[in-house]
Write a protein that holds these residues in place. Structure first.
Motif, short mmCIF file in Angstrom:
data_model
loop_
_atom_site.label_atom_id
_atom_site.label_comp_id
_atom_site.label_asym_id
_atom_site.label_seq_id
_atom_site.Cartn_x
_atom_site.Cartn_y
_atom_site.Cartn_z
N ASP A 42 40.67 57.36 33.38
CA ASP A 42 40.52 55.96 33.77
C ASP A 42 41.83 55.37 34.29
O ASP A 42 41.83 54.49 35.15
CB ASP A 42 40.02 55.12 32.60
CG ASP A 42 38.58 55.47 32.25
OD1 ASP A 42 37.86 55.97 33.14
OD2 ASP A 42 38.17 55.24 31.10
N THR A 43 42.96 55.84 33.77
CA THR A 43 44.24 55.28 34.22
C THR A 43 44.60 55.77 35.62
O THR A 43 45.25 55.06 36.36
CB THR A 43 45.36 55.67 33.24
OG1 THR A 43 45.41 57.09 33.13
CG2 THR A 43 45.12 55.06 31.87
N GLU A 44 44.17 56.97 35.99
CA GLU A 44 44.48 57.50 37.30
C GLU A 44 43.56 56.96 38.38
O GLU A 44 43.92 56.94 39.54
CB GLU A 44 44.38 59.03 37.28
CG GLU A 44 45.41 59.72 36.44
CD GLU A 44 45.20 61.22 36.42
OE1 GLU A 44 44.21 61.68 37.02
OE2 GLU A 44 46.01 61.92 35.82
N GLU A 45 42.37 56.53 37.98
CA GLU A 45 41.38 56.09 38.96
C GLU A 45 41.80 54.77 39.58
O GLU A 45 42.13 53.81 38.89
CB GLU A 45 40.03 55.93 38.29
CG GLU A 45 38.91 55.65 39.25
CD GLU A 45 37.56 55.62 38.55
OE1 GLU A 45 36.74 54.80 38.95
OE2 GLU A 45 37.37 56.40 37.63
N GLU A 46 41.80 54.72 40.90
CA GLU A 46 42.15 53.49 41.59
C GLU A 46 40.92 52.58 41.65
O GLU A 46 39.87 52.99 42.10
CB GLU A 46 42.63 53.80 43.00
CG GLU A 46 43.89 54.60 43.05
CD GLU A 46 44.30 54.90 44.48
OE1 GLU A 46 43.83 54.19 45.39
OE2 GLU A 46 45.08 55.83 44.67
N LYS A 47 41.10 51.36 41.19
CA LYS A 47 40.00 50.41 41.20
C LYS A 47 40.09 49.59 42.49
O LYS A 47 41.16 49.14 42.86
CB LYS A 47 40.08 49.51 39.98
CG LYS A 47 40.11 50.30 38.69
CD LYS A 47 39.25 49.69 37.67
CE LYS A 47 39.34 50.61 36.46
NZ LYS A 47 38.36 50.43 35.53
N PRO A 48 38.98 49.40 43.16
CA PRO A 48 39.02 48.60 44.40
C PRO A 48 39.29 47.14 44.09
O PRO A 48 38.88 46.62 43.05
CB PRO A 48 37.63 48.80 44.99
CG PRO A 48 36.77 49.18 43.84
CD PRO A 48 37.66 49.90 42.87
N SER A 49 40.02 46.48 44.98
CA SER A 49 40.26 45.05 44.77
C SER A 49 38.97 44.30 45.09
O SER A 49 38.27 44.61 46.04
CB SER A 49 41.40 44.58 45.67
OG SER A 49 41.05 44.79 47.02
N ARG A 50 38.66 43.32 44.27
CA ARG A 50 37.44 42.56 44.46
C ARG A 50 37.79 41.12 44.81
O ARG A 50 38.78 40.58 44.38
CB ARG A 50 36.58 42.60 43.19
CG ARG A 50 36.12 44.00 42.88
CD ARG A 50 35.28 44.04 41.62
NE ARG A 50 34.91 45.39 41.33
CZ ARG A 50 33.66 45.84 41.37
NH1 ARG A 50 32.68 45.02 41.68
NH2 ARG A 50 33.39 47.08 41.10
N GLY A 51 36.93 40.52 45.58
CA GLY A 51 37.17 39.15 45.99
C GLY A 51 35.87 38.39 46.07
O GLY A 51 34.81 38.90 45.79
N VAL A 52 35.97 37.13 46.44
CA VAL A 52 34.79 36.26 46.54
C VAL A 52 34.71 35.75 47.98
O VAL A 52 35.70 35.35 48.57
CB VAL A 52 34.93 35.06 45.57
CG1 VAL A 52 33.75 34.10 45.73
CG2 VAL A 52 35.02 35.56 44.15
N VAL A 53 33.50 35.77 48.54
CA VAL A 53 33.26 35.25 49.87
C VAL A 53 32.25 34.11 49.73
O VAL A 53 31.19 34.26 49.14
CB VAL A 53 32.69 36.34 50.80
CG1 VAL A 53 32.37 35.74 52.17
CG2 VAL A 53 33.67 37.48 50.94
N VAL A 54 32.61 32.93 50.25
CA VAL A 54 31.74 31.77 50.20
C VAL A 54 31.22 31.51 51.61
O VAL A 54 31.99 31.36 52.55
CB VAL A 54 32.49 30.53 49.67
CG1 VAL A 54 31.57 29.31 49.67
CG2 VAL A 54 33.04 30.81 48.29
#
Length: 59
Positions: A42-54
């Motif tokens: 889990d520490t090596e896995e890159e998590k995608p950046s998440r955002g909000v679109v209105v």
């Protein structure tokens, strides 16, 4: 009987094909792949950046 140009073209292509087979080939020593698949923690896995679109549909 075939035209002289056609006969010479066939001979030229056969000569080129023969030269390709006789040409030495360079082979690179590549390391053998591992038999077991590598696991990611889990520490090596890159998590995608998440955002909000209105989206304003009422305009």
């Amino acid at each position: 009987m075939l035209d002289a140009f056609i006969i010479e073209e066939i001979k030229r292509r056969e000569r080129l094909r023969r030269e390709d087979y006789e040409r030495p080939v360079v082979e690179l020593p590549l390391p053998a792949p591992d038999d077991r698949p590598q696991r990611r923690t889990d520490t090596e896995e890159e998590k995608p950046s998440r955002g909000v679109v209105v989206i304003d549909l009422l305009g």
